[in-house]
Motif scaffolding. Structure first.
Motif, mmCIF file in Angstrom:
data_model
loop_
_atom_site.group_PDB
_atom_site.id
_atom_site.type_symbol
_atom_site.label_atom_id
_atom_site.label_comp_id
_atom_site.label_asym_id
_atom_site.label_seq_id
_atom_site.Cartn_x
_atom_site.Cartn_y
_atom_site.Cartn_z
ATOM 1 N N VAL B 33 1.325 -1.435 -0.120
ATOM 2 C CA VAL B 33 -0.050 -0.004 0.371
ATOM 3 C C VAL B 33 1.066 1.281 0.093
ATOM 4 O O VAL B 33 0.638 2.437 0.042
ATOM 5 N N THR B 34 1.969 1.004 0.431
ATOM 6 C CA THR B 34 2.910 2.111 0.258
ATOM 7 C C THR B 34 4.326 2.161 -0.947
ATOM 8 O O THR B 34 4.120 3.057 -1.859
ATOM 9 N N ALA B 35 5.554 0.944 -0.646
ATOM 10 C CA ALA B 35 6.245 1.378 -1.648
ATOM 11 C C ALA B 35 5.709 1.359 -2.953
ATOM 12 O O ALA B 35 6.468 1.580 -3.926
ATOM 13 N N TYR B 36 4.773 0.487 -3.016
ATOM 14 C CA TYR B 36 4.303 -0.011 -5.036
ATOM 15 C C TYR B 36 3.593 1.506 -5.236
ATOM 16 O O TYR B 36 4.036 1.962 -6.441
ATOM 17 N N PRO B 37 3.220 2.642 -4.682
ATOM 18 C CA PRO B 37 2.269 3.866 -5.312
ATOM 19 C C PRO B 37 3.748 4.433 -5.968
ATOM 20 O O PRO B 37 3.669 5.359 -6.484
ATOM 21 N N ILE B 38 4.252 4.795 -4.407
ATOM 22 C CA ILE B 38 5.418 5.609 -4.316
ATOM 23 C C ILE B 38 6.237 5.696 -5.207
ATOM 24 O O ILE B 38 6.761 6.330 -6.456
ATOM 25 N N GLY B 39 6.777 3.628 -5.881
ATOM 26 C CA GLY B 39 7.029 3.764 -6.836
ATOM 27 C C GLY B 39 6.605 4.490 -8.042
ATOM 28 O O GLY B 39 7.706 4.432 -8.917
ATOM 29 N N TYR B 40 5.671 3.328 -8.188
ATOM 30 C CA TYR B 40 4.631 3.514 -9.521
ATOM 31 C C TYR B 40 4.491 5.359 -9.703
ATOM 32 O O TYR B 40 4.462 5.460 -11.169
ATOM 33 N N ALA B 41 4.544 6.244 -8.970
ATOM 34 C CA ALA B 41 4.418 7.959 -8.746
ATOM 35 C C ALA B 41 5.704 8.144 -9.203
ATOM 36 O O ALA B 41 5.709 8.738 -10.490
ATOM 37 N N ILE B 42 6.808 7.596 -9.033
ATOM 38 C CA ILE B 42 8.256 7.950 -9.265
ATOM 39 C C ILE B 42 8.022 7.889 -10.659
ATOM 40 O O ILE B 42 8.593 8.691 -11.256
ATOM 41 N N VAL B 43 7.836 6.623 -11.383
ATOM 42 C CA VAL B 43 7.860 5.814 -12.961
ATOM 43 C C VAL B 43 7.208 7.123 -13.598
ATOM 44 O O VAL B 43 7.440 7.014 -14.892
ATOM 45 N N LEU B 44 6.006 7.295 -13.116
ATOM 46 C CA LEU B 44 4.924 8.324 -13.978
ATOM 47 C C LEU B 44 5.319 9.238 -14.201
ATOM 48 O O LEU B 44 5.063 9.849 -15.216
ATOM 49 N N SER B 45 6.220 9.720 -12.902
ATOM 50 C CA SER B 45 6.983 11.468 -13.359
ATOM 51 C C SER B 45 8.138 11.210 -14.523
ATOM 52 O O SER B 45 8.247 12.043 -14.942
ATOM 53 N N LEU B 46 8.703 10.055 -14.578
ATOM 54 C CA LEU B 46 9.861 10.496 -15.320
ATOM 55 C C LEU B 46 8.791 10.019 -16.867
ATOM 56 O O LEU B 46 9.792 10.061 -17.688
ATOM 57 N N GLN B 47 7.444 10.287 -16.895
ATOM 58 C CA GLN B 47 7.061 9.643 -18.416
ATOM 59 C C GLN B 47 6.192 10.866 -19.095
ATOM 60 O O GLN B 47 5.723 11.350 -17.791
ATOM 61 N N GLN B 48 6.098 10.309 -20.300
ATOM 62 C CA GLN B 48 5.092 11.737 -20.327
ATOM 63 C C GLN B 48 3.330 11.120 -20.689
ATOM 64 O O GLN B 48 3.623 9.791 -21.544
ATOM 65 N N VAL B 49 2.790 11.011 -19.759
ATOM 66 C CA VAL B 49 1.938 10.365 -19.933
ATOM 67 C C VAL B 49 0.605 11.439 -19.294
ATOM 68 O O VAL B 49 0.287 12.238 -18.688
ATOM 69 N N ASP B 50 0.092 11.621 -20.698
ATOM 70 C CA ASP B 50 -1.446 12.807 -20.039
ATOM 71 C C ASP B 50 -2.175 11.673 -20.977
ATOM 72 O O ASP B 50 -2.386 11.538 -22.525
ATOM 73 N N LEU B 51 -3.332 11.705 -20.275
ATOM 74 C CA LEU B 51 -4.677 11.173 -20.275
ATOM 75 C C LEU B 51 -5.298 11.964 -21.196
ATOM 76 O O LEU B 51 -6.865 11.054 -22.449
ATOM 77 N N ARG B 52 -5.557 12.622 -21.911
ATOM 78 C CA ARG B 52 -6.051 13.280 -23.087
ATOM 79 C C ARG B 52 -5.626 12.999 -24.328
ATOM 80 O O ARG B 52 -5.420 12.888 -25.289
ATOM 81 N N PHE B 53 -4.220 12.918 -24.103
ATOM 82 C CA PHE B 53 -2.898 12.781 -25.581
ATOM 83 C C PHE B 53 -2.574 11.089 -25.331
ATOM 84 O O PHE B 53 -1.637 10.419 -24.952
ATOM 85 N N PRO B 54 -3.112 9.899 -24.872
ATOM 86 C CA PRO B 54 -3.201 8.792 -23.930
ATOM 87 C C PRO B 54 -1.410 8.433 -26.011
ATOM 88 O O PRO B 54 -1.336 7.003 -25.213
ATOM 89 N N ASP B 55 -1.533 8.496 -26.640
ATOM 90 C CA ASP B 55 -1.078 8.085 -27.998
ATOM 91 C C ASP B 55 0.019 8.753 -27.360
ATOM 92 O O ASP B 55 1.356 7.869 -28.056
ATOM 93 N N GLU B 56 0.680 9.896 -27.342
ATOM 94 C CA GLU B 56 1.916 10.686 -27.434
ATOM 95 C C GLU B 56 2.068 10.246 -25.682
ATOM 96 O O GLU B 56 1.550 10.155 -24.387
ATOM 97 N N GLY B 57 3.142 9.667 -25.737
ATOM 98 C CA GLY B 57 4.252 9.100 -24.053
ATOM 99 C C GLY B 57 5.430 8.487 -24.156
ATOM 100 O O GLY B 57 5.715 8.351 -25.778
ATOM 101 N N GLY B 58 5.938 8.127 -23.576
ATOM 102 C CA GLY B 58 7.196 7.846 -23.086
ATOM 103 C C GLY B 58 8.055 8.543 -22.322
ATOM 104 O O GLY B 58 7.791 9.156 -21.772
ATOM 105 N N PHE B 59 9.156 7.782 -22.397
ATOM 106 C CA PHE B 59 9.831 7.810 -21.221
ATOM 107 C C PHE B 59 10.858 9.529 -21.192
ATOM 108 O O PHE B 59 11.358 9.868 -22.486
ATOM 109 N N VAL B 60 11.192 11.160 -20.902
ATOM 110 C CA VAL B 60 11.219 11.227 -20.969
ATOM 111 C C VAL B 60 12.394 12.073 -19.436
ATOM 112 O O VAL B 60 12.812 13.616 -19.475
ATOM 113 N N GLY B 61 12.733 11.443 -19.356
ATOM 114 C CA GLY B 61 13.321 12.210 -17.963
ATOM 115 C C GLY B 61 13.446 12.825 -16.871
ATOM 116 O O GLY B 61 12.094 12.476 -16.223
ATOM 117 N N LEU B 62 14.332 13.442 -16.817
ATOM 118 C CA LEU B 62 13.972 14.965 -15.451
ATOM 119 C C LEU B 62 12.911 16.082 -15.683
ATOM 120 O O LEU B 62 12.789 16.915 -14.922
#
Lengths: 386, 300
Positions: B33-62
């Motif tokens: 309940v804690t480590a996994y969400p934190i880890g997943y949030a970190i992973v998401l924060s390093l990607q371009q994920v915008d649900l309005r544009f689901p096709d545009e995405g990928g790793f963007v670093g910092l």
């Protein structure tokens, strides 16, 4: 330094309970006064009233000739040593000892000098920068003493300061406390429930029971000349024996012996009557070991039902065989002597030399000193004196 | 050391194994309940994920972090959050201390005093926030009808008056919690110390500053730590009262808006991770720099 005078001092709580009842006590300048009594007798309350930690309901308290009833503790110039020491855990030994002086805005250098002098006296110099948590019980006790003496107050108040120490250390500290008081000559009020401490430490001892002062006297007088059953039973270990007796024409009939009375005791009894007869354990002897003094006393035989060997002496117990021991129990209970009231009144304890051949279950010839009897009134528990 | 290790008996070893086994369910639940969400949030924060544009995405670093940290909005919101935390926690500490002292010293109706003081803490934050909002509402609230207050004052129409209402609501709601934590610390102090201090000549104020406060330091630090962490994540009260209007937005509101309103999971996650880092920093600061020692000299 100062004298402390309690004039009809009373402590009454909101629920009407009187912890201290109209207490009159004069403590001379430089005197070492012990307040002793069983727990709940009001001795600590009396001390707290002197300290100013409890309000005085009625009566007058003066220290050094000034009435201090309405003065806060800080304005009474007294120092106190508490049972649990009450050292400030967040301060070092040095800070603990210097706290009162710091509050009094004494110059820092002077505080240091006084603290170091007191620490040297109490053998605490190497511990000055440690916290109380890292000290042993004896060291903490000395810090508490040091905190009191650096202030050079008018009086020391000590509330069972040795009761948290183990038996050996207690004896050692008892000597140190006595020496310290002797050297400083500061008026000291010392509260204890331990009658050994009371007997060995004080110039005078005040015995209290249920908030009432029973007797104030030197340790020797309390022991030899108690005013009532309570004082007689409380002072001395093992306690004085109380045996029901009937005075009859110059003799007292005890269940195990008839003892002729000297003039003093005859005068005390004032005629034929019932009495409670008090005999200290050491005033019995093994008749075989008494030698030339055999004729000075009265001998009788009794069956021993318990022998306790202390090494340097023997305690031999026998049943008094009295059919009136219920009366002694009643009187003891009225006097507040719980141990006797519990049903031990029929039991007589004697203190014999270790050479005695007293054995459990065997009959021994005892000797008793007729001049050392004390008579008490079975109704009031008061001592009968001529 | 190795000798010591080999000296462990079978009994001690099996007890230790049992200890681990007994801890395992709790440890696994914590990780899930804690480590996994934190880890997943970190992973998401390093990607371009915008649900309005689901096709545009990928790793963007910092890149997301760069976007957040270079935006004025983040810094304004961070200032707001720190400002709200510091002011409300400071007021709560002072008030909480007074209440704790009252609760500790209450002779009559101790139970009633303690229970009644705790009532605000038992009320749901959203409900409390609405109550305060209604009270301060320019038209229907009763505050504006009090003497010395302008009838038409719009409390939520200006930044600092809005802040003051938010702070009042926060203080009202969480002071009991602070008081309770402080009371726990207060009860650990031996009453004999106060008697000793009285005899030593300390006034009531000196007893408070020289005895109570130093001995309560561990309890105060724990209370401050809990409340600061809590205050830093302030969300409900602002969301109900202003929803971030008049520059009253906190970092949590910012994260919510990026994640939920704008569906920009990458940017929102970066904000969340930054909040997490701030909270971690506060915790480390309190534990390491302020609360490392007990007052009696032993370590915590």
């Amino acid at each position: 330094m100062a004298e402390i005078v309690l004039d009809k001092v009373t402590k009454k709580y909101g629920d009407g309970y009187e912890a201290v009842k109209s207490m009159d006590l004069e403590i001379a300048d430089g005197e070492f006064m012990i307040l002793v009594g069983p727990s709940g007798c009001g001795k600590s309350t009396a001390l707290n009233m002197i300290a100013g930690l409890e309000d005085i309901s009625e009566g007058e308290l003066s220290i050094g000739g000034e009435v201090v009833n309405n003065r806060a503790p800080r304005d009474r110039d007294i120092a106190m040593v508490f049972q649990n020491y009450a050292l400030y855990p967040h301060m070092t030994v040095r800070e603990n000892m210097g706290f009162a002086l710091k509050l009094a805005k004494v110059d820092g250098k002077e505080i240091d000098a006084k603290v170091e002098e007191a620490a040297a006296t109490l053998d605490l110099t190497e511990h000055l920068d440690r916290k109380p948590a890292n000290l042993s019980g004896g060291q903490r006790q000395r810090v508490a003493m040091g905190r009191a003496i650096v202030r050079e107050p008018k009086a020391f108040l000590m509330d069972e300061p040795l009761s948290n120490l183990d038996a050996k250390l207690r004896v050692q500290m008892r000597t140190e406390v006595a020496e310290l008081q002797d050297r400083l000559g500061t008026t000291t009020v010392y509260v204890t429930h331990d009658q050994t401490e009371a007997m060995t430490l004080g110039d005078r001892v005040a015995v209290m029971k249920s908030g009432v002062l029973q007797q104030v006297d030197s340790p020797g007088n309390l022991y030899n000349d108690p005013v009532n059953l309570f004082v007689a039973g409380f002072i001395g270990s093992p306690s004085m024996n109380f045996i029901h007796g009937q005075v009859n024409g110059g003799e007292v009939e005890l269940p195990f012996a008839t003892i002729p009375l000297n003039d003093d005791l005859k005068g005390a009894a004032g005629g034929d009557r019932e009495v409670i007869c008090g005999i200290r354990p050491e005033h019995f002897e093994d008749a075989e070991l008494i030698g030339d003094h055999l004729g000075d006393g009265v001998t009788f035989e009794a069956k021993i039902n318990l022998v306790e060997s202390m090494g340097s002496e023997l305690y031999a117990y026998f049943e008094s065989g009295s059919e009136e021991s219920g009366k002694v129990e009643e009187a003891a209970s009225a006097a507040g002597l719980e141990a006797l009231a519990g049903g031990d009144a029929g039991q007589v304890v004697t203190r014999l030399p270790p050479e005695s051949k007293a054995k459990r279950g065997e009959t021994l010839k005892f000797w008793v000193d007729p001049d050392r009897l004390l008579f008490f009134d079975p109704e009031s528990g008061n001592r009968l004196k001529s | 050391m190795s000798q010591v290790k080999t000296a462990i008996s079978d009994r001690a070893r099996s007890e230790r194994r049992l200890g681990w086994l007994l801890c395992a369910p709790a440890a696994i639940a914590m990780l899930a309940v804690t480590a996994y969400p934190i880890g997943y949030a970190i992973v998401l924060s390093l990607q371009q994920v915008d649900l309005r544009f689901p096709d545009e995405g990928g790793f963007v670093g910092l890149q997301n972090y760069g976007a957040v940290l270079s935006s004025d909005l983040w810094w304004t919101d961070l200032f707001n959050t720190i400002f709200l935390s510091v002011i409300s926690v400071s007021i709560e500490l002072c008030l909480g201390m007074v209440i704790a002292l009252v609760m500790h010293r209450a002779i009559f109706g101790r139970g009633v005093v303690r229970t009644s003081v705790l009532i605000p803490y038992g009320i749901v934050t959203v409900v409390a926030a609405f109550s305060w909002q209604f009270a301060f509402a320019p038209d229907t609230g009763f505050i504006n009808h009090l003497p010395f207050i302008a009838d038409d004052k719009d409390w939520f129409g200006e930044r600092f008056s809005a802040f003051s209402v938010i702070i009042m609501a926060e203080v009202w709601k969480t002071t009991p919690f602070m008081a309770l934590l402080l009371l726990a610390g207060l009860t650990t102090i031996d009453d004999g110390l106060y008697d000793a201090a009285k005899v030593d000549g300390a006034s009531a104020w000196q007893r408070f500053t020289r005895i109570t406060l130093p001995l309560m330091k561990p309890a105060i630090l724990v209370a401050l730590l809990f409340r600061t962490l809590d205050a830093f994540r302030i969300f409900d009260t602002i969301f109900i009262m202003t929803n971030g209007a008049q520059d009253t937005q906190s970092v949590s509101i910012l994260g919510y808006q990026q994640l939920i309103s704008r569906l920009n999971l990458g940017l929102g996650s970066a904000v969340s991770v930054l909040i997490f880092v701030c909270v971690l920093f506060i915790a480390v600061f309190f534990v390491k720099f302020l609360g490392a020692r007990q007052p009696d000299g032993s370590s915590t």
